[in-house]
Design an enzyme around this catalytic site. Structure first.
Site, PDB file in Angstrom:
ATOM      1  N   TYR A 173       0.848  -1.202   0.000  1.00 37.10           N
ATOM      2  CA  TYR A 173       0.000   0.000   0.000  1.00 37.10           C
ATOM      3  C   TYR A 173       0.884   1.252   0.000  1.00 37.10           C
ATOM      4  O   TYR A 173       0.707   2.153  -0.825  1.00 37.10           O
ATOM      5  CB  TYR A 173      -0.909  -0.006   1.240  1.00 37.10           C
ATOM      6  CG  TYR A 173      -1.635   1.302   1.460  1.00 37.10           C
ATOM      7  CD1 TYR A 173      -2.824   1.595   0.800  1.00 37.10           C
ATOM      8  CD2 TYR A 173      -1.120   2.271   2.339  1.00 37.10           C
ATOM      9  CE1 TYR A 173      -3.488   2.809   1.006  1.00 37.10           C
ATOM     10  CE2 TYR A 173      -1.774   3.478   2.539  1.00 37.10           C
ATOM     11  CZ  TYR A 173      -2.953   3.744   1.868  1.00 37.10           C
ATOM     12  OH  TYR A 173      -3.594   4.952   2.069  1.00 37.10           O
ATOM     13  N   LYS A 181       1.355   4.111  -2.979  1.00 32.47           N
ATOM     14  CA  LYS A 181       1.063   5.533  -2.749  1.00 32.47           C
ATOM     15  C   LYS A 181       2.308   6.402  -2.998  1.00 32.47           C
ATOM     16  O   LYS A 181       2.188   7.600  -3.237  1.00 32.47           O
ATOM     17  CB  LYS A 181       0.541   5.731  -1.323  1.00 32.47           C
ATOM     18  CG  LYS A 181      -0.885   5.218  -1.111  1.00 32.47           C
ATOM     19  CD  LYS A 181      -1.922   6.216  -1.624  1.00 32.47           C
ATOM     20  CE  LYS A 181      -3.337   5.814  -1.266  1.00 32.47           C
ATOM     21  NZ  LYS A 181      -4.339   6.817  -1.647  1.00 32.47           N
TER      22      LYS A 181
HETATM   23  P1  NAP Z   1     -12.078   4.186   2.188  1.00 29.33           P
HETATM   24  O1  NAP Z   1     -13.170   4.426   3.180  1.00 29.33           O
HETATM   25  O2  NAP Z   1     -11.488   2.842   2.072  1.00 29.33           O
HETATM   26  O3  NAP Z   1     -12.618   4.642   0.749  1.00 29.33           O
HETATM   27  C1  NAP Z   1     -11.940   4.360  -0.426  1.00 29.33           C
HETATM   28  C2  NAP Z   1     -12.940   4.247  -1.567  1.00 29.33           C
HETATM   29  O4  NAP Z   1     -12.219   3.909  -2.776  1.00 29.33           O
HETATM   30  C3  NAP Z   1     -14.007   3.176  -1.349  1.00 29.33           C
HETATM   31  O5  NAP Z   1     -15.288   3.758  -1.417  1.00 29.33           O
HETATM   32  C4  NAP Z   1     -13.764   2.185  -2.490  1.00 29.33           C
HETATM   33  O6  NAP Z   1     -14.939   1.689  -3.070  1.00 29.33           O
HETATM   34  C5  NAP Z   1     -13.054   3.061  -3.515  1.00 29.33           C
HETATM   35  N1  NAP Z   1     -12.318   2.250  -4.492  1.00 29.33           N
HETATM   36  C6  NAP Z   1     -11.566   1.137  -4.262  1.00 29.33           C
HETATM   37  N2  NAP Z   1     -11.083   0.649  -5.416  1.00 29.33           N
HETATM   38  C7  NAP Z   1     -11.541   1.462  -6.412  1.00 29.33           C
HETATM   39  C8  NAP Z   1     -11.412   1.479  -7.813  1.00 29.33           C
HETATM   40  N3  NAP Z   1     -10.723   0.525  -8.461  1.00 29.33           N
HETATM   41  N4  NAP Z   1     -12.001   2.460  -8.528  1.00 29.33           N
HETATM   42  C9  NAP Z   1     -12.745   3.408  -7.882  1.00 29.33           C
HETATM   43  N5  NAP Z   1     -12.930   3.438  -6.553  1.00 29.33           N
HETATM   44  C10 NAP Z   1     -12.325   2.479  -5.819  1.00 29.33           C
HETATM   45  O7  NAP Z   1     -10.881   5.203   2.463  1.00 29.33           O
HETATM   46  P2  NAP Z   1     -10.886   6.626   3.197  1.00 29.33           P
HETATM   47  O8  NAP Z   1     -10.514   6.413   4.611  1.00 29.33           O
HETATM   48  O9  NAP Z   1     -12.096   7.372   2.840  1.00 29.33           O
HETATM   49  O10 NAP Z   1      -9.614   7.293   2.513  1.00 29.33           O
HETATM   50  C11 NAP Z   1      -9.740   8.057   1.321  1.00 29.33           C
HETATM   51  C12 NAP Z   1      -8.389   8.139   0.646  1.00 29.33           C
HETATM   52  O11 NAP Z   1      -7.439   8.729   1.505  1.00 29.33           O
HETATM   53  C13 NAP Z   1      -7.805   6.782   0.237  1.00 29.33           C
HETATM   54  O12 NAP Z   1      -7.098   6.988  -0.977  1.00 29.33           O
HETATM   55  C14 NAP Z   1      -6.831   6.462   1.357  1.00 29.33           C
HETATM   56  O13 NAP Z   1      -5.798   5.613   0.877  1.00 29.33           O
HETATM   57  C15 NAP Z   1      -6.331   7.846   1.703  1.00 29.33           C
HETATM   58  N6  NAP Z   1      -5.896   8.068   3.083  1.00 29.33           N
HETATM   59  C16 NAP Z   1      -6.744   7.762   4.108  1.00 29.33           C
HETATM   60  C17 NAP Z   1      -6.347   8.029   5.409  1.00 29.33           C
HETATM   61  C18 NAP Z   1      -7.257   7.737   6.577  1.00 29.33           C
HETATM   62  O14 NAP Z   1      -6.761   7.722   7.708  1.00 29.33           O
HETATM   63  N7  NAP Z   1      -8.545   7.559   6.379  1.00 29.33           N
HETATM   64  C19 NAP Z   1      -5.089   8.635   5.655  1.00 29.33           C
HETATM   65  C20 NAP Z   1      -4.281   8.948   4.572  1.00 29.33           C
HETATM   66  C21 NAP Z   1      -4.694   8.670   3.288  1.00 29.33           C
HETATM   67  P3  NAP Z   1     -15.906   0.623  -2.328  1.00 29.33           P
HETATM   68  O15 NAP Z   1     -16.710   1.424  -1.365  1.00 29.33           O
HETATM   69  O16 NAP Z   1     -16.704   0.082  -3.461  1.00 29.33           O
HETATM   70  O17 NAP Z   1     -15.020  -0.372  -1.656  1.00 29.33           O
HETATM   71  N1  GDD Z   2      -6.638  -2.975  11.226  1.00 27.00           N
HETATM   72  C1  GDD Z   2      -6.126  -3.442  12.372  1.00 27.00           C
HETATM   73  N2  GDD Z   2      -6.747  -4.481  13.003  1.00 27.00           N
HETATM   74  N3  GDD Z   2      -5.013  -2.869  12.861  1.00 27.00           N
HETATM   75  C2  GDD Z   2      -4.534  -3.320  14.042  1.00 27.00           C
HETATM   76  C3  GDD Z   2      -5.140  -4.357  14.745  1.00 27.00           C
HETATM   77  C4  GDD Z   2      -6.296  -4.977  14.202  1.00 27.00           C
HETATM   78  O1  GDD Z   2      -6.882  -5.901  14.758  1.00 27.00           O
HETATM   79  N4  GDD Z   2      -4.438  -4.556  15.893  1.00 27.00           N
HETATM   80  C5  GDD Z   2      -3.442  -3.678  15.896  1.00 27.00           C
HETATM   81  N5  GDD Z   2      -3.481  -2.919  14.773  1.00 27.00           N
HETATM   82  C6  GDD Z   2      -2.514  -1.878  14.403  1.00 27.00           C
HETATM   83  C7  GDD Z   2      -1.919  -2.052  13.003  1.00 27.00           C
HETATM   84  O2  GDD Z   2      -0.880  -3.023  13.028  1.00 27.00           O
HETATM   85  C8  GDD Z   2      -1.452  -0.626  12.741  1.00 27.00           C
HETATM   86  O3  GDD Z   2      -0.182  -0.434  13.291  1.00 27.00           O
HETATM   87  C9  GDD Z   2      -2.444   0.244  13.506  1.00 27.00           C
HETATM   88  O4  GDD Z   2      -3.183  -0.644  14.357  1.00 27.00           O
HETATM   89  C10 GDD Z   2      -3.423   1.004  12.614  1.00 27.00           C
HETATM   90  O5  GDD Z   2      -3.988   0.103  11.686  1.00 27.00           O
HETATM   91  P1  GDD Z   2      -5.220   0.536  10.754  1.00 27.00           P
HETATM   92  O6  GDD Z   2      -6.311   1.100  11.569  1.00 27.00           O
HETATM   93  O7  GDD Z   2      -5.525  -0.626   9.880  1.00 27.00           O
HETATM   94  O8  GDD Z   2      -4.650   1.772   9.925  1.00 27.00           O
HETATM   95  P2  GDD Z   2      -3.243   2.008   9.196  1.00 27.00           P
HETATM   96  O9  GDD Z   2      -2.479   2.985  10.020  1.00 27.00           O
HETATM   97  O10 GDD Z   2      -2.583   0.749   8.825  1.00 27.00           O
HETATM   98  O11 GDD Z   2      -3.710   2.692   7.817  1.00 27.00           O
HETATM   99  C11 GDD Z   2      -4.664   3.761   7.829  1.00 27.00           C
HETATM  100  O12 GDD Z   2      -4.007   5.007   7.920  1.00 27.00           O
HETATM  101  C12 GDD Z   2      -3.139   5.322   6.827  1.00 27.00           C
HETATM  102  C13 GDD Z   2      -2.515   6.689   7.136  1.00 27.00           C
HETATM  103  O13 GDD Z   2      -1.443   6.537   8.010  1.00 27.00           O
HETATM  104  C14 GDD Z   2      -5.462   3.638   6.512  1.00 27.00           C
HETATM  105  O14 GDD Z   2      -6.539   4.551   6.547  1.00 27.00           O
HETATM  106  C15 GDD Z   2      -4.603   3.967   5.303  1.00 27.00           C
HETATM  107  O15 GDD Z   2      -5.419   4.015   4.130  1.00 27.00           O
HETATM  108  C16 GDD Z   2      -3.948   5.342   5.543  1.00 27.00           C
HETATM  109  O16 GDD Z   2      -3.124   5.694   4.453  1.00 27.00           O
END
Ligand code: NAP
Ligand code: GDD
Length: 348
Positions: free
Chosen positions: A151, A155
């Site tokens: 991932y 990115k």
């Molecule tokens: P999310 O809830 O997982 O939403 C991502 C969306 O992308 C989903 O609705 C998914 O569709 C859609 N998608 C997946 N594959 C696709 C494809 N091939 N074509 C078009 N759409 C597609 O993520 P989010 O938390 O809103 O995050 C939004 C963006 O910010 C993402 O790019 C993520 O990597 C980035 N980001 C998130 C965080 C965070 O903490 N939330 C932090 C940094 C960056 P479905 O609903 O159909 O699965």
């Molecule tokens: N998901 C998950 N499930 N994570 C766990 C668990 C579990 O049961 N137990 C511990 N963790 C720890 C993961 O190993 C990670 O270190 C942390 O919790 C956060 O995991 P996630 O909530 O899955 O988020 P992420 O930090 O890996 O990724 C999210 O943030 C990124 C920005 O820093 C996602 O939203 C990414 O799309 C985003 O880019």
């Protein structure tokens, strides 16, 4: 100037919903790109009361001609690319798909924009996962990247190709390097929501325990509705630049569990070590948290801590919700949700 039109990819996701609401309130016309799935449920848009106001179009980042037609037809003023395979853990299982969507998908959009709308303003959802095995604490716009997952690597390509199109073609294309941001609309697979939804279900007797992975991982967690405001601000700036968006505080998964359990009314105590560790509710003596290696990552990001100084100084953005408030908002929302699920089940 007439009504501005924004295209948001990934409209069904957490950020897509909050950004759509924010832009609608600003008077934008919002086109929401949905890759199409069999359930067709826009539950997040419904939760925010905007499902009727967003114009949904099918838009999959895997298909170039689809992207070209949508851009040519709607000619948006601003494009927010939020679509992604966003679950880090899943990227170890599906590295090729993750890269197709998160890396080449961005290039497909940029190419379509270069041909049809080079004057557009383009936002790319970059991430603190780029910092991965962090080379400095805290991380800012000058910290070197070291991604730790397919991932993160996907990115990284997206970050650089966005910057490249800005430099090569003079496009207004920017990266928001957003640290983790959460909300009651967060997907259930992410750790924060897994904890709050799981604890609410335990409280209502619908499950016995939650099984987690690494409790020591630390994240800079903010509140999602505030982070979409930062995305918009970046596209209103005079010059296209990349920005870190973060709170400037870091907390462990363990701390998140402890506060959520407290809000929920549990008296949590920890016993044991490593995968043998247990979280026990002292009131009942029952184990409510277990640990399993299944949820550990092949390569972990141990600590993320962002420095949001640049976006504060240049665009005036700063976070308003504390870590404790965030946990409280999510925990209370899930207690309410599960309580309504229980009531609905009883009336069946
Ligand atoms: P999310 O809830 O997982 O939403 C991502 C969306 O992308 C989903 O609705 C998914 O569709 C859609 N998608 C997946 N594959 C696709 C494809 N091939 N074509 C078009 N759409 C597609 O993520 P989010 O938390 O809103 O995050 C939004 C963006 O910010 C993402 O790019 C993520 O990597 C980035 N980001 C998130 C965080 C965070 O903490 N939330 C932090 C940094 C960056 P479905 O609903 O159909 O699965
Ligand atoms: N998901 C998950 N499930 N994570 C766990 C668990 C579990 O049961 N137990 C511990 N963790 C720890 C993961 O190993 C990670 O270190 C942390 O919790 C956060 O995991 P996630 O909530 O899955 O988020 P992420 O930090 O890996 O990724 C999210 O943030 C990124 C920005 O820093 C996602 O939203 C990414 O799309 C985003 O880019």
């Amino acid at each position: 100037m007439g009504v501005k039109r924004a295209l948001i990819t990934g409209i069904r996701g957490q950020d897509g919903a909050y950004l759509a609401k924010f832009l609608l309130e600003k008077g934008y016309e919002v086109i929401g790109g949905d890759r199409r799935s069999s359930d067709g449920d826009y539950w997040r848009l419904k939760a925010l009361g905007i499902d009727k106001e967003v114009k949904i179009v099918y838009l999959d980042l895997l298909e170039l001609t689809n992207i070209m037609r949508v851009i040519d037809k709607y000619k948006p003023d601003e494009v927010y690319n939020l679509a992604a395979q966003s679950f880090v853990q899943a990227s170890f299982e599906q590295p090729l798909l993750t890269s197709e969507v998160n890396a080449l998908g961005v290039l497909r959009i940029l190419e379509a924009l270069r041909v049809f709308m080079p004057e557009v303003r383009f936002y790319q959802a970059s991430t603190s996962e780029l910092f991965g095995k962090v080379q400095a604490i805290p991380q800012d716009e000058n910290t070197p990247f070291y991604p730790r997952s397919p991932y993160g690597v996907s990115k990284l390509f997206a970050f650089w190709i966005t910057k490249n199109y800005r430099e090569a073609y003079g496009m207004f294309a920017v990266n928001g390097i957003l640290f983790n941001h959460e909300s009651p609309l967060r997907g259930l697979e992410f750790v924060t929501r897994k904890i709050t939804y799981g604890l609410a279900r335990i409280k209502y007797g619908l499950q016995d325990k939650i099984i987690l992975g690494n409790l020591e991982a630390k994240r800079d967690w903010g509140y999602a509705p505030e982070y979409v405001e930062a995305m918009w601000l970046m596209l209103q700036a005079d010059t296209p630049e990349d920005y870190v968006v973060a709170t400037g505080e870091t907390h462990s998964v363990r701390e998140f569990v402890e506060i959520a359990a407290e809000v929920c009314g549990f008296q949590l105590v920890w016993k044991g070590k490593g995968t043998e560790e247990r979280g026990i509710d002292q009131k009942t003596g029952k184990t409510i948290i277990e640990i399993s290696s299944e949820f550990y990552r092949p390569a972990e990001v141990d600590i993320l801590l962002g420095n949001p100084r640049k976006i504060y100084e240049k665009l005036g953005w700063k976070p308003r919700t504390s870590f404790r408030e965030l946990v409280q908002i999510m925990m209370e929302a899930d207690l309410k949700l599960v309580s309504s699920q229980v009531r609905a089940h009883r009336t069946l």
